[in-house]
Write a protein that holds these residues in place. Structure first.
Motif, short mmCIF file in Angstrom:
data_model
loop_
_atom_site.label_atom_id
_atom_site.label_comp_id
_atom_site.label_asym_id
_atom_site.label_seq_id
_atom_site.Cartn_x
_atom_site.Cartn_y
_atom_site.Cartn_z
N LEU A 1 1.94 -1.59 16.71
CA LEU A 1 3.02 -0.63 16.87
C LEU A 1 2.65 0.52 17.80
O LEU A 1 3.53 1.18 18.37
CB LEU A 1 3.40 -0.06 15.50
N GLY A 2 1.36 0.79 17.89
CA GLY A 2 0.93 1.95 18.66
C GLY A 2 1.25 3.26 17.98
O GLY A 2 1.44 4.29 18.63
N SER A 3 1.32 3.21 16.65
CA SER A 3 1.66 4.41 15.89
C SER A 3 1.00 4.34 14.52
O SER A 3 1.01 3.28 13.88
CB SER A 3 3.18 4.53 15.72
N PRO A 4 0.42 5.43 14.03
CA PRO A 4 -0.18 5.41 12.69
C PRO A 4 0.89 5.36 11.61
O PRO A 4 1.97 5.96 11.75
CB PRO A 4 -0.98 6.71 12.63
N LEU A 5 0.60 4.65 10.54
CA LEU A 5 1.52 4.55 9.40
C LEU A 5 1.01 5.33 8.20
O LEU A 5 1.79 5.67 7.31
CB LEU A 5 1.70 3.07 9.01
N PHE A 6 -0.30 5.59 8.17
CA PHE A 6 -0.91 6.34 7.08
C PHE A 6 -1.77 7.45 7.67
O PHE A 6 -2.37 7.30 8.74
CB PHE A 6 -1.79 5.45 6.20
N GLN A 7 -1.85 8.55 6.96
CA GLN A 7 -2.82 9.60 7.25
C GLN A 7 -3.97 9.44 6.26
O GLN A 7 -3.75 9.41 5.05
CB GLN A 7 -2.19 10.98 7.10
N ARG A 8 -5.17 9.31 6.76
CA ARG A 8 -6.33 9.04 5.92
C ARG A 8 -7.15 10.31 5.73
O ARG A 8 -7.35 11.08 6.66
CB ARG A 8 -7.18 7.93 6.55
N SER A 9 -7.64 10.48 4.50
CA SER A 9 -8.51 11.63 4.19
C SER A 9 -9.44 11.21 3.06
O SER A 9 -9.37 10.09 2.54
CB SER A 9 -7.66 12.83 3.76
N GLY A 10 -10.33 12.11 2.69
CA GLY A 10 -11.26 11.82 1.61
C GLY A 10 -10.57 11.60 0.28
O GLY A 10 -11.11 10.97 -0.62
N ARG A 11 -9.34 12.11 0.14
CA ARG A 11 -8.59 11.97 -1.11
C ARG A 11 -7.77 10.69 -1.18
O ARG A 11 -7.17 10.39 -2.20
CB ARG A 11 -7.66 13.17 -1.30
N GLY A 12 -7.70 9.97 -0.07
CA GLY A 12 -6.91 8.75 -0.06
C GLY A 12 -6.03 8.67 1.17
O GLY A 12 -6.40 9.18 2.25
N VAL B 1 -1.83 8.90 2.74
CA VAL B 1 -0.42 9.26 2.56
C VAL B 1 0.33 8.73 3.77
O VAL B 1 -0.24 8.58 4.86
CB VAL B 1 -0.22 10.78 2.43
N LEU B 2 1.58 8.45 3.60
CA LEU B 2 2.39 7.92 4.67
C LEU B 2 2.67 8.96 5.75
O LEU B 2 2.88 10.14 5.45
CB LEU B 2 3.72 7.41 4.12
N THR B 3 2.68 8.52 6.98
CA THR B 3 3.17 9.35 8.07
C THR B 3 4.69 9.33 8.03
O THR B 3 5.30 8.50 7.32
CB THR B 3 2.70 8.80 9.42
N PRO B 4 5.36 10.21 8.75
CA PRO B 4 6.83 10.16 8.77
C PRO B 4 7.37 8.79 9.20
O PRO B 4 8.38 8.32 8.67
CB PRO B 4 7.19 11.25 9.78
N ALA C 1 0.83 -1.20 0.00
CA ALA C 1 0.00 0.00 0.00
C ALA C 1 0.87 1.26 0.00
O ALA C 1 0.57 2.24 -0.70
CB ALA C 1 -0.93 0.00 1.21
N ALA C 2 1.95 1.24 0.75
CA ALA C 2 2.83 2.40 0.82
C ALA C 2 3.58 2.60 -0.50
O ALA C 2 3.71 3.73 -0.99
CB ALA C 2 3.82 2.23 1.97
N ARG C 3 4.08 1.53 -1.09
CA ARG C 3 4.83 1.63 -2.35
C ARG C 3 3.94 2.07 -3.50
O ARG C 3 4.36 2.87 -4.35
CB ARG C 3 5.49 0.28 -2.65
N LEU C 4 2.72 1.54 -3.56
CA LEU C 4 1.81 1.83 -4.67
C LEU C 4 0.95 3.06 -4.42
O LEU C 4 0.31 3.57 -5.34
CB LEU C 4 0.91 0.62 -4.92
N GLY C 5 0.92 3.54 -3.15
CA GLY C 5 0.13 4.71 -2.83
C GLY C 5 -1.36 4.50 -2.86
O GLY C 5 -2.13 5.45 -3.01
#
Length: 298
Positions: A53-64, A66-69, A22-26
């Motif tokens: 992990l107790g940490s988000p890996l993606f930021q989610r929005s209506g547009r799709g 994106v990766l968190t830092p 998911a991260a590689r393909l976006g």
């Protein structure tokens, strides 16, 4: 008395694989397609991993998404790791079944180009077993269990040019004198190559703004058979109709042909060992591609 401390739980491999794809393909949808699961399954795997992990890996929005830092910093290492794992799996498969060659290709190429050449390949190398999987998009050979990929596209390892031109039955061709006569004919179109008519017409009939009228097909082999049966004029890819042209079932009523960028491309993700079944099969197909181009006068 020896103390055995509890071992920390490993992160689920399936969840890590879903995150990396998911991260590689976006895209969760594209990741699901590559992994052969549903987008919902990818979402569930990623949420499970984030919970571990107790940490988000993606930021989610209506547009799709994106990766968190955190996700962005981790992605390169996971991509390298899964590429290496894929290569190791391919080595293991090749060692376990050294005479089996897995080829991924377009359905149209499987039916109309590859299938007619398999008897000659089997005769030349009867000890090689060819396995063919038809799919609409080229697979990621670094991850999926295919040795060779045969698709139209741009890049290196082109074995034949991609040349387009109209074809039809001999009886229909008798009614065509010039490209402009197509305005009154039924034109057959493949959904995957819907722009082919415009590409050809811009060269053959510049300034005419030709718009084909006729049915759309999702299966190219069916469109070819319909054209041979007199249902209309098909915008053909030369490699896919060569046998029909040679047999006289189809003819090219006009001289104008257009060579598209790229061509019929055969490639592998890893270097092929000299003398291996994969290398021998690839060499046979390369020669077949060159021969078919020569026979076409290209």
């Amino acid at each position: 008395m020896a103390v055995a401390p509890p071992r920390p739980k490993d992160l689920p491999l399936s969840a890590l694989r879903a995150f990396e794809a998911a991260a590689r393909l976006g895209s969760f949808a594209l990741a699901a397609a590559e992994l052969g699961v549903t987008p919902g399954a990818v979402t569930a795997h990623v949420k499970s991993l984030e919970a571990h992990l107790g940490s988000p890996l993606f930021q989610r929005s209506g547009r799709g998404v994106v990766l968190t830092p955190v996700g962005a910093r981790a992605l390169p290492e996971f991509t390298l790791a899964f590429d290496a794992l894929g290569a190791a799996v391919q080595v293991l498969r090749a060692e376990a079944a050294p005479r089996v060659v897995h080829i991924a290709t377009l359905p149209a190429l499987a039916q109309l180009w590859l299938s007619p050449r398999l008897p000659a390949l089997r005769a030349a190398a009867p000890e090689i077993e060819i396995s063919i999987t038809a799919m609409e998009q080229p697979p990621n050979l670094k991850r999926l269990p295919y040795d060779l990929s045969l698709f139209y596209g741009e890049g290196d390892q082109i074995i034949a040019p991609d040349v387009i031109f109209p074809v039809c039955s001999p009886s229909l061709a008798a009614r065509l004198r010039a490209p402009e006569d197509l305005a009154g004919m039924t034109c057959l179109t493949d959904a995957s190559w819907a722009q082919d008519w415009k590409t050809w017409a811009d060269v053959a009939m510049p300034g005419h703004n030709f718009a084909p009228r006729g049915p759309m097909f999702s299966l190219y082999a069916l469109a070819v058979e319909e054209a041979a049966g007199g249902a209309g004029v098909l915008m053909a890819h030369q490699a896919l109709v060569a046998s029909h042209l040679a047999a006289g079932a189809l003819v090219a009523p006009f001289a104008q042909r257009v060579t598209l960028p790229g061509g019929l491309r055969l490639w592998a993700a890893r270097p092929m060992r000299p003398g291996s079944a994969v290398q021998r099969a690839a060499r046979f197909l390369q020669v077949a591609g060159a021969r078919s181009s020569g026979e076409s006068g290209l």
